[in-house]
Design an enzyme around this catalytic site. Structure first.
Site, PDB file in Angstrom:
ATOM      1  N   GLU A 230       6.354  46.793  12.792  1.00  0.00           N
ATOM      2  CA  GLU A 230       5.727  48.080  13.103  1.00  0.00           C
ATOM      3  C   GLU A 230       5.942  48.310  14.585  1.00  0.00           C
ATOM      4  OE1 GLU A 230       2.674  50.366  14.622  1.00  0.00           O
ATOM      5  OE2 GLU A 230       1.380  49.325  13.197  1.00  0.00           O
ATOM      6  N   CYS A 264       0.241  53.269  18.820  1.00  0.00           N
ATOM      7  CA  CYS A 264       1.573  53.492  18.233  1.00  0.00           C
ATOM      8  C   CYS A 264       1.547  54.688  17.288  1.00  0.00           C
ATOM      9  CB  CYS A 264       2.032  52.246  17.464  1.00  0.00           C
ATOM     10  SG  CYS A 264       2.264  50.783  18.487  1.00  0.00           S
TER      11      CYS A 264
END
Length: 458
Positions: A230, A264
């Site tokens: 990720e 993020c």
């Protein structure tokens, strides 16, 4: 080789603690501990594993203030947001304790009239390289599902949050988890490489930058080990002309400025249909200017210091480059003078696809507004990115929003609501935002040997 990791308080620059890097012998001991613990943990029943998750949830809730304060001191997260992160971890444990046994039960196959099923076996020791921005959630959202499946978890946390890493260890130490089943290593990049290559490590999970994810995936691939990544994001936040503008603005503020913009999976590129762009900008800038900046230990603070001084410098460079490229500065756009690693909440408008603020990940309290002619143009702008983590769409017509969502090149889309990670649904990205999924049953299965068992085949 650096001999020590130093944790500094970004609110005042003071040193919090010094953590010596582990020697090769200490790393070897950690690897051995994790492998030995796997041989014990994999043989525990699901009920025994679930009990550990329930014990962990209880420990988290009992120590929520201690955990939240450590995150605030180490990376500047406003304490109210830090406490919310901690409690979210407890809820995660509860959810997997309830739903996990059904996920890991043997599943019948589509083979008719045969004794055939899929079983879910653990892989072994999972090395996890984790970031600082959600020092508990990023770790536990993977560790809980991996441990539930019978794996053991070897954490390489970000150097700036080693205090948080050690607190997580102490939480597990208060449960019935075998010693070493959750383990922390404090090593440099060379130490990570040693761990990746070690035959006792079965797979690797990474949350971090594109550069770090690519480097680790290449090393893991060379020794045929699975990775789940990720990585970065430049998530689009689309507002169409028929959207509920007040609701969209409120969502935009949370989506961009929570955790001081260091997320993020956060709204970063605000793509606004032209007819409502001025109204959105005016309401958005007023709401952002009202956010309280200050001491992150103050419960009322919404914007704290950025986690590291080098990251603030990089953010300011990106902002100034974008302005030089033609972006219009609406508010902010500068470091806040004085003690602490603060950056003024910033909005850039008239941002075009060629600009730094559009193409790069902006990891801090900076929003970039781009005008779209219509929904089709908004889709084109949204997909004009090397990243594909998540996206948000605001529209009064859910059919139009759903059609738009189906064409967005992202791992998640949020329609008329805030972006979030939640144990009930999988998260992950496409393109340079990574691959694989965390959370939900998909996160569990990522680190399982999905074994076919077929008796008396005929």
């Amino acid at each position: 080789m650096t001999e020590n990791v130093i944790s500094r308080n970004p609110t005042n620059g003071e040193t919090l603690a010094t953590y010596p890097l582990q020697t090769p012998a200490e790393l070897e001991n950690a690897l051995q501990q994790s492998a030995q613990a796997f041989n014990k943990w994999r043989n525990k029943t699901l009920d025994q594993r679930v009990l550990v998750l329930r014990q962990l949830a209880e420990q988290i809730r009992q120590r929520q203030d201690e955990l939240a304060t450590m995150a605030t001191l180490e990376m500047g997260k406003p304490v109210a947001q830090a406490r919310a992160e901690v409690l979210k971890c407890a809820n995660l444990c509860d959810w997997y304790a309830e739903q996990g046994p059904a996920m890991l039960a043997d599943k019948p196959t589509l083979v008719e009239n045969q004794q055939a099923w899929q079983a879910f076996r653990p892989l072994g020791v999972i090395l996890a390289v984790m970031p600082w921005n959600f020092p508990y959630w990023q770790v536990l959202r993977g560790a809980v599902s991996m441990l539930l499946a019978g794996n053991t978890y070897l954490l390489k946390h970000a150097p700036s949050v080693m205090g948080c890493a050690n607190l997580i260890t102490s939480l597990f130490d208060a449960t019935d988890l075998p010693k070493g089943a959750f383990n922390v290593i404090n090593v440099d990049n060379d130490g990570v490489s040693v761990a990746i290559k070690d035959p006792r490590v079965a797979a690797v999970a990474v949350t971090g930058s594109v550069r770090a994810g690519g480097a680790i995936a290449a090393q893991a691939g060379a020794v045929l080990k699975k990775t789940v990544l990720e990585l970065g994001g430049a998530d689009p936040f689309i507002v169409l002309a028929d959207a509920d503008l007040d609701a969209a603005v409120a969502s935009a503020v949370t989506g961009r400025y929570q955790n001081t913009g260091q997320v993020c999976m956060a709204a970063k590129r605000f793509i606004i249909e032209e007819s409502v762009s001025q109204a959105f900008e005016a309401r958005f800038s007023a709401a952002v200017q009202a956010l309280k900046i200050g001491d992150p230990l103050d419960e009322a603070t919404y914007i704290g210091p950025m986690a590291r001084y080098d990251l603030r410098d990089e953010l300011d460079k990106q902002v100034q480059q974008s302005i030089a490229e033609g972006a219009r500065l609406v508010i902010g756009g500068h470091k806040i003078e004085g003690v602490g690693n603060y950056y003024a909440p910033t909005i850039l408008a008239d941002v075009t696809p060629a600009m730094t603020a559009f193409q790069q990940e902006i990891f801090g309290p900076v929003a970039a507004i781009t005008i779209a002619r219509n929904a089709e143009h908004a889709l084109e702008l949204a997909n004009n990115s090397e990243f594909g983590l998540s996206a948000t769409v605001w529209s009064g017509n859910e059919a139009v929003a759903s059609e738009l969502a189906s064409k967005l090149e992202t791992g998640a889309v949020f329609i008329n609501g805030n972006g979030a990670s939640d144990p009930r649904v999988a998260i992950g990205g496409v393109k340079k935002s990574g691959y694989g999924r965390e959370l939900s049953s998909f996160g569990v299965y990522e680190f399982c040997n999905i074994q076919t068992v077929w008796k008396n085949r005929r």
